[in-house]
Design a protein around this motif. Structure first.
Motif: not given
Length: 201
Positions: A158-176
């Motif tokens: 679930v956590d990985c799905a939520i983090v991936l869903g944040a691509l429109f809010v957080v910069a890609p490097d912060r997602i990584a």
């Protein structure tokens, strides 16, 4: 012959709730300063915090309110009360934290790994004292009790799905970096929180 279950005292429960939420609040501080996020209801609170500017503590407390009904029905009164107290403590600690803690230099990778480990250790303390931080944690523990699914693996998915869903809010490097933090957090749970390994109540 079965081994009798050792029950926690009120003092032991109290110290676990306080210590666990303090650990998690420090992990949250690391994540916030580095612009990272995590999964579950905390992840939703991070996303709304970054998008709206409303404090993490207030959002986290409000988002968890609907999950107490499930906790009361499936996990019982004691678990629900402990979880409510843990959520309230974490919300309060994160609100008060800027008064006692600040960062000069903080490398994002370090924040992700150390923050994830701190939060994982804090969650482990709460889980072992029959509490959680609401939301996904409640669902994960229900599935572990009813179907034998490891809580750490459920929460990791679930956590990985939520983090991936944040691509429109957080910069890609912060997602990584956030994904690294999610792995550190949930590996701590997956390795250390297995059904039947810890039997104290």
């Amino acid at each position: 012959m079965s081994t009798p279950v050792d029950r926690h005292t009120l003092f032991e429960d109290a110290q676990a709730l306080i210590t666990g939420t303090l650990f998690i609040s420090l992990g949250v501080a690391l994540f916030k300063h580095a612009g990272l996020l995590t999964g579950g209801t905390a992840g939703l609170a991070f996303l709304l915090h970054y998008a709206s500017g409303v404090s993490f503590g207030q959002l986290f407390f409000l988002i968890n309110l609907p999950f107490y009904w499930l906790a009361w029905r499936r996990m019982g009164r004691a678990f629900t009360v402990k979880t409510f107290v843990a959520v309230a403590l974490l919300s309060a600690f994160t609100e008060l934290q800027p008064l006692v803690l600040g960062f000069g230099t903080l490398q994002p990778l370090y924040a992700a790994v150390m923050g994830g480990l701190l939060m994982g250790a804090g969650f482990l303390m709460l889980f072992r004292h029959q509490a959680s931080l609401g939301g996904v944690g409640i669902v994960a523990l229900v599935l572990q009790q009813e179907r034998g699914w490891r809580a750490g693996k459920v929460q990791m998915a679930v956590d990985c799905a939520i983090v991936l869903g944040a691509l429109f809010v957080v910069a890609p490097d912060r997602i990584a970096y956030s994904l690294v933090g999610a792995v550190a957090l949930n590996l701590t749970l997956a390795v250390n929180h297995k059904p039947g390994r810890y039997v104290a109540m």
